[in-house]
Structures are given as structure tokens and as C-alpha cells.
Motif scaffolding. Structure first.
Motif, PDB file in Angstrom:
ATOM      1  N   ALA A  71      15.229  22.424 -15.619  1.00  0.00           N
ATOM      2  CA  ALA A  71      13.885  22.032 -15.205  1.00  0.00           C
ATOM      3  C   ALA A  71      13.926  20.576 -14.767  1.00  0.00           C
ATOM      4  CB  ALA A  71      12.884  22.223 -16.340  1.00  0.00           C
ATOM      5  N   VAL A  72      12.897  20.164 -14.051  1.00  0.00           N
ATOM      6  CA  VAL A  72      12.817  18.777 -13.596  1.00  0.00           C
ATOM      7  C   VAL A  72      11.427  18.241 -13.904  1.00  0.00           C
ATOM      8  CG1 VAL A  72      12.107  19.392 -11.247  1.00  0.00           C
ATOM      9  CG2 VAL A  72      13.317  17.232 -11.646  1.00  0.00           C
ATOM     10  N   SER A  73      11.383  16.957 -14.267  1.00  0.00           N
ATOM     11  CA  SER A  73      10.114  16.300 -14.575  1.00  0.00           C
ATOM     12  C   SER A  73      10.274  14.814 -14.240  1.00  0.00           C
ATOM     13  CB  SER A  73       9.747  16.521 -16.051  1.00  0.00           C
ATOM     14  OG  SER A  73       8.452  16.023 -16.332  1.00  0.00           O
ATOM     15  N   VAL A  74       9.408  13.986 -14.832  1.00  0.00           N
ATOM     16  CA  VAL A  74       9.464  12.544 -14.557  1.00  0.00           C
ATOM     17  C   VAL A  74      10.036  11.790 -15.750  1.00  0.00           C
ATOM     18  CG1 VAL A  74       7.680  12.446 -12.799  1.00  0.00           C
ATOM     19  CG2 VAL A  74       7.020  12.382 -15.195  1.00  0.00           C
ATOM     20  N   ALA A  75      10.772  10.736 -15.455  1.00  0.00           N
ATOM     21  CA  ALA A  75      11.503  10.004 -16.490  1.00  0.00           C
ATOM     22  C   ALA A  75      10.597   9.285 -17.476  1.00  0.00           C
ATOM     23  CB  ALA A  75      12.458   9.003 -15.829  1.00  0.00           C
ATOM     24  N   HIS A  76       9.433   8.812 -17.014  1.00  0.00           N
ATOM     25  CA  HIS A  76       8.614   7.983 -17.921  1.00  0.00           C
ATOM     26  C   HIS A  76       8.067   8.761 -19.122  1.00  0.00           C
ATOM     27  CE1 HIS A  76       5.260   9.290 -15.128  1.00  0.00           C
ATOM     28  NE2 HIS A  76       4.647   9.441 -16.297  1.00  0.00           N
ATOM     29  N   LEU A  77       8.147  10.093 -19.066  1.00  0.00           N
ATOM     30  CA  LEU A  77       7.754  10.880 -20.242  1.00  0.00           C
ATOM     31  C   LEU A  77       8.835  10.875 -21.320  1.00  0.00           C
ATOM     32  CD1 LEU A  77       6.233  14.070 -18.548  1.00  0.00           C
ATOM     33  CD2 LEU A  77       4.960  12.251 -19.712  1.00  0.00           C
ATOM     34  N   PHE A  78      10.061  10.540 -20.918  1.00  0.00           N
ATOM     35  CA  PHE A  78      11.204  10.700 -21.822  1.00  0.00           C
ATOM     36  C   PHE A  78      11.959   9.387 -22.050  1.00  0.00           C
ATOM     37  CE2 PHE A  78      10.450  14.467 -19.213  1.00  0.00           C
ATOM     38  CZ  PHE A  78      10.161  15.408 -20.187  1.00  0.00           C
ATOM     39  N   GLY A 182      -1.295  13.880 -18.322  1.00  0.00           N
ATOM     40  CA  GLY A 182      -0.797  15.234 -18.502  1.00  0.00           C
ATOM     41  C   GLY A 182      -0.263  15.844 -17.221  1.00  0.00           C
ATOM     42  N   ASP A 183      -0.727  15.335 -16.057  1.00  0.00           N
ATOM     43  CA  ASP A 183      -0.259  15.855 -14.766  1.00  0.00           C
ATOM     44  C   ASP A 183       1.164  15.414 -14.443  1.00  0.00           C
ATOM     45  OD1 ASP A 183      -2.528  17.271 -14.117  1.00  0.00           O
ATOM     46  OD2 ASP A 183      -3.431  15.660 -12.941  1.00  0.00           O
ATOM     47  N   SER A 184       1.612  14.317 -15.031  1.00  0.00           N
ATOM     48  CA  SER A 184       2.926  13.755 -14.703  1.00  0.00           C
ATOM     49  C   SER A 184       4.022  14.809 -14.819  1.00  0.00           C
ATOM     50  CB  SER A 184       3.255  12.587 -15.645  1.00  0.00           C
ATOM     51  OG  SER A 184       2.386  11.512 -15.428  1.00  0.00           O
ATOM     52  N   GLY A 185       4.830  14.907 -13.768  1.00  0.00           N
ATOM     53  CA  GLY A 185       5.905  15.894 -13.740  1.00  0.00           C
ATOM     54  C   GLY A 185       5.512  17.215 -13.125  1.00  0.00           C
ATOM     55  N   ILE A 199       4.530  15.109  -9.344  1.00  0.00           N
ATOM     56  CA  ILE A 199       3.506  14.098  -9.623  1.00  0.00           C
ATOM     57  C   ILE A 199       4.115  12.953 -10.426  1.00  0.00           C
ATOM     58  CG2 ILE A 199       1.301  13.664 -10.767  1.00  0.00           C
ATOM     59  CD1 ILE A 199       0.748  16.713 -10.404  1.00  0.00           C
ATOM     60  N   SER A 200       3.923  11.721  -9.945  1.00  0.00           N
ATOM     61  CA  SER A 200       4.522  10.568 -10.611  1.00  0.00           C
ATOM     62  C   SER A 200       3.469   9.652 -11.248  1.00  0.00           C
ATOM     63  CB  SER A 200       5.372   9.764  -9.622  1.00  0.00           C
ATOM     64  OG  SER A 200       6.021   8.690 -10.265  1.00  0.00           O
ATOM     65  N   PHE A 201       2.564   9.106 -10.440  1.00  0.00           N
ATOM     66  CA  PHE A 201       1.576   8.177 -11.007  1.00  0.00           C
ATOM     67  C   PHE A 201       0.406   7.998 -10.052  1.00  0.00           C
ATOM     68  CE2 PHE A 201       4.092   5.557  -8.209  1.00  0.00           C
ATOM     69  CZ  PHE A 201       3.215   4.598  -7.724  1.00  0.00           C
ATOM     70  N   LYS A 202      -0.631   7.341 -10.566  1.00  0.00           N
ATOM     71  CA  LYS A 202      -1.755   6.923  -9.738  1.00  0.00           C
ATOM     72  C   LYS A 202      -1.959   5.424  -9.934  1.00  0.00           C
ATOM     73  CE  LYS A 202      -5.562   7.449 -13.025  1.00  0.00           C
ATOM     74  NZ  LYS A 202      -6.916   7.991 -13.239  1.00  0.00           N
ATOM     75  N   THR A 203      -2.580   4.795  -8.954  1.00  0.00           N
ATOM     76  CA  THR A 203      -2.878   3.372  -9.085  1.00  0.00           C
ATOM     77  C   THR A 203      -4.106   3.185  -9.977  1.00  0.00           C
ATOM     78  OG1 THR A 203      -4.243   3.407  -7.082  1.00  0.00           O
ATOM     79  CG2 THR A 203      -1.918   2.807  -6.830  1.00  0.00           C
ATOM     80  N   LEU A 213      -5.215   6.016  -6.204  1.00  0.00           N
ATOM     81  CA  LEU A 213      -4.322   6.535  -5.175  1.00  0.00           C
ATOM     82  C   LEU A 213      -3.210   7.306  -5.885  1.00  0.00           C
ATOM     83  CD1 LEU A 213      -3.959   3.563  -2.652  1.00  0.00           C
ATOM     84  CD2 LEU A 213      -5.263   5.684  -2.347  1.00  0.00           C
ATOM     85  N   SER A 214      -2.987   8.549  -5.481  1.00  0.00           N
ATOM     86  CA  SER A 214      -2.041   9.423  -6.179  1.00  0.00           C
ATOM     87  C   SER A 214      -0.721   9.508  -5.430  1.00  0.00           C
ATOM     88  CB  SER A 214      -2.640  10.828  -6.319  1.00  0.00           C
ATOM     89  OG  SER A 214      -3.880  10.779  -6.975  1.00  0.00           O
ATOM     90  N   TYR A 215       0.383   9.412  -6.186  1.00  0.00           N
ATOM     91  CA  TYR A 215       1.705   9.420  -5.565  1.00  0.00           C
ATOM     92  C   TYR A 215       2.610  10.465  -6.208  1.00  0.00           C
ATOM     93  CZ  TYR A 215       0.317   5.122  -3.259  1.00  0.00           C
ATOM     94  OH  TYR A 215      -0.345   4.201  -2.490  1.00  0.00           O
ATOM     95  N   ILE A 216       3.421  11.098  -5.360  1.00  0.00           N
ATOM     96  CA  ILE A 216       4.396  12.073  -5.838  1.00  0.00           C
ATOM     97  C   ILE A 216       5.789  11.680  -5.344  1.00  0.00           C
ATOM     98  CG2 ILE A 216       2.657  13.900  -5.881  1.00  0.00           C
ATOM     99  CD1 ILE A 216       3.946  15.069  -3.344  1.00  0.00           C
ATOM    100  N   ILE A 217       6.793  12.136  -6.084  1.00  0.00           N
ATOM    101  CA  ILE A 217       8.191  11.882  -5.712  1.00  0.00           C
ATOM    102  C   ILE A 217       8.605  12.963  -4.714  1.00  0.00           C
ATOM    103  CG2 ILE A 217      10.538  11.630  -6.588  1.00  0.00           C
ATOM    104  CD1 ILE A 217       9.169  11.187  -9.402  1.00  0.00           C
TER     105      ILE A 217
END
Length: 229
Positions: A71-78, A182-185, A199-203, A213-217
């Protein structure tokens, strides 16, 4: 003579009615095939993630299952020491665990090892960079506020953004949908069913002059991350 003309007109009306019915049937079939949003076929592969850290804190996020074991997600959760990662499939009793295999904080990406997952898997197709354009229609899946996987439809607002974060130049995509905790990843898919990003982050007012502003990888960044050992 009158009866002959009447039967002729009835025959013409019957043929015309048949043509109309056939035309409408073709249109309906065509629209159903062309208009089908294939993004929702991957809803069950965007899973709710609960992370318990060794300092007795916790976080909620989302991950995308790409195979029976990955699986793949975002690093800032881990980015803290983890005691357990538990996952739940949308609208089912299927639950399982994961372990972190590798992370890249610069890209904000994490590859996870899936343990004892028994659900069905569709092969994830990654959207090519050349196919990511302004106003592409997309569907975002995320574990919004930790209440379960939610979906929202929107568009690509800016397909190519470069932002410096903690000294790292990151390639990102700006999307129209708002994101929340909760949306992250969570996975973002095109209507043709290709993964366009995570989904990565919002400003926020503390990180940028403009809020929300919403940003995705991008998919091509994720694909390269998964290839590199």
C-alpha cells in the motif's frame, strides 16, 4: 383506396417509431458506457488507517492498496515511532494491519507492507504526466475527520506546481476539492479509473497567504518512489 392509404400511413408510422426507439436505445447505451465513472471501482482500495504511536498518541489517515502485500500513503503520518497500524475497508468488516516498509520525508511518501488482507484487488493504473491537465475531472477518497471513507468530485486546478517545503522542492498538483484531517494519504482518481495522486496537505493561514488550497502528490512521483529501492 382509402384503406390502402391508411395502411400505408400506419406502416410509415410504425417504421418511424421503430427508428426513434432504436436511436434512443443507442444513445442511452453510448452514454452509459462513455459516462461511467470508473474511479469508484477503487473505492474499496482506499482504506481507513489508524496509527498508534509508542508515545501513546494516535492519528487517523488513509492509504491506497496497490497489491495484496503493498500500500502507499504519506510519510507525515508515519514520522514517529509506531506501535501498531490498523486498517478498515470501506463499508465492510474487513480489517487488517500494516507495517512501514520505507518512507521519503522529502516527497512525503510512505510504502507500507500489507498483512493478512483478504479483500479483492484491482490493479492500480497510474496516470501519465502528459495526461494530467487543467480541469481534468477527478474523484477524491479520504477518511475525512476519521469518520470513514468519503468521496468528492472536482477538477484539477493546477496540474503542475513546485513548492519548497522544509528545503525540498516538491512537484504537486492543486485540486479543487477541500481536504481535512484524516484525508492524508487518500487516493485521487480520474474518471477513467487511473490514480492521479495522493492527498498530501492543504494551506492554512500560518503556512500561506491563502487558506484551503489542496495539494496532492502526482502519480508519476509515486510510481518512481515505488520503483526505487
Amino acid at each position: 383506396m382509402y384503406e390502402r392509404k391508411s395502411s400505408l400511413w400506419l406502416r410509415i408510422i410504425e417504421i418511424f417509431s421503430l427508428i426513434v426507439v432504436v436511436c434512443f436505445s443507442v444513445i442511452i447505451i453510448f452514454q452509459s458506457k462513455i459516462g461511467k465513472n470508473k474511479a469508484y471501482e477503487y473505492l474499496s482500495q482506499c482504506v481507513c488507517v489508524d496509527i498508534n504511536y509508542t508515545d501513546e498518541t494516535s492519528a487517523k489517515g488513509t492509504a491506497v492498496i496497490i497489491s495484496k502485500t503493498e500500500a502507499v500513503s504519506v510519510a507525515h503520518l508515519f514520522d514517529k515511532e509506531i506501535s501498531r497500524i490498523t486498517c478498515q475497508v470501506y463499508n465492510s468488516q474487513i480489517s487488517f494491519t500494516m507495517e512501514v516498509e520505507k518512507i521519503d520525508k522529502g516527497l512525503d511518501l510512505a510504502k507500507l507492507r500489507v498483512i493478512d488482507f483478504n479483500g479483492n484487488i484491482k490493479k492500480i493504473k497510474f496516470c501519465d504526466k502528459k495526461d494530467i491537465n487543467y480541469a481534468n475531472k477527478i474523484v477524491k477518497f479520504g477518511n475525512s475527520l476519521g469518520y470513514g471513507i468519503s468521496a468528492s468530485e472536482g477538477i484539477v486546478s493546477n496540474p503542475y506546481v513546485k513548492i519548497e517545503i522544509d528545503g525540498n522542492q516538491r512537484e504537486l498538483i492543486n485540486i479543487s476539492q477541500p481536504i481535512c484531517g484524516g484525508d492524508s494519504g487518500g487516493g485521487v482518481f480520474t474518471t477513467s479509473g487511473k490514480l492521479i495522486g495522493l492527498i498530501s496537505f492543504k494551506t492554512t493561514p500560518t503556512t500561506a497567504p491563502t487558506d484551503n488550497l489542496s495539494y496532492i502528490i502526482p502519480s508519476y512521483v509515486i510510481k518512481q518512489f515505488l520503483i526505487v529501492n
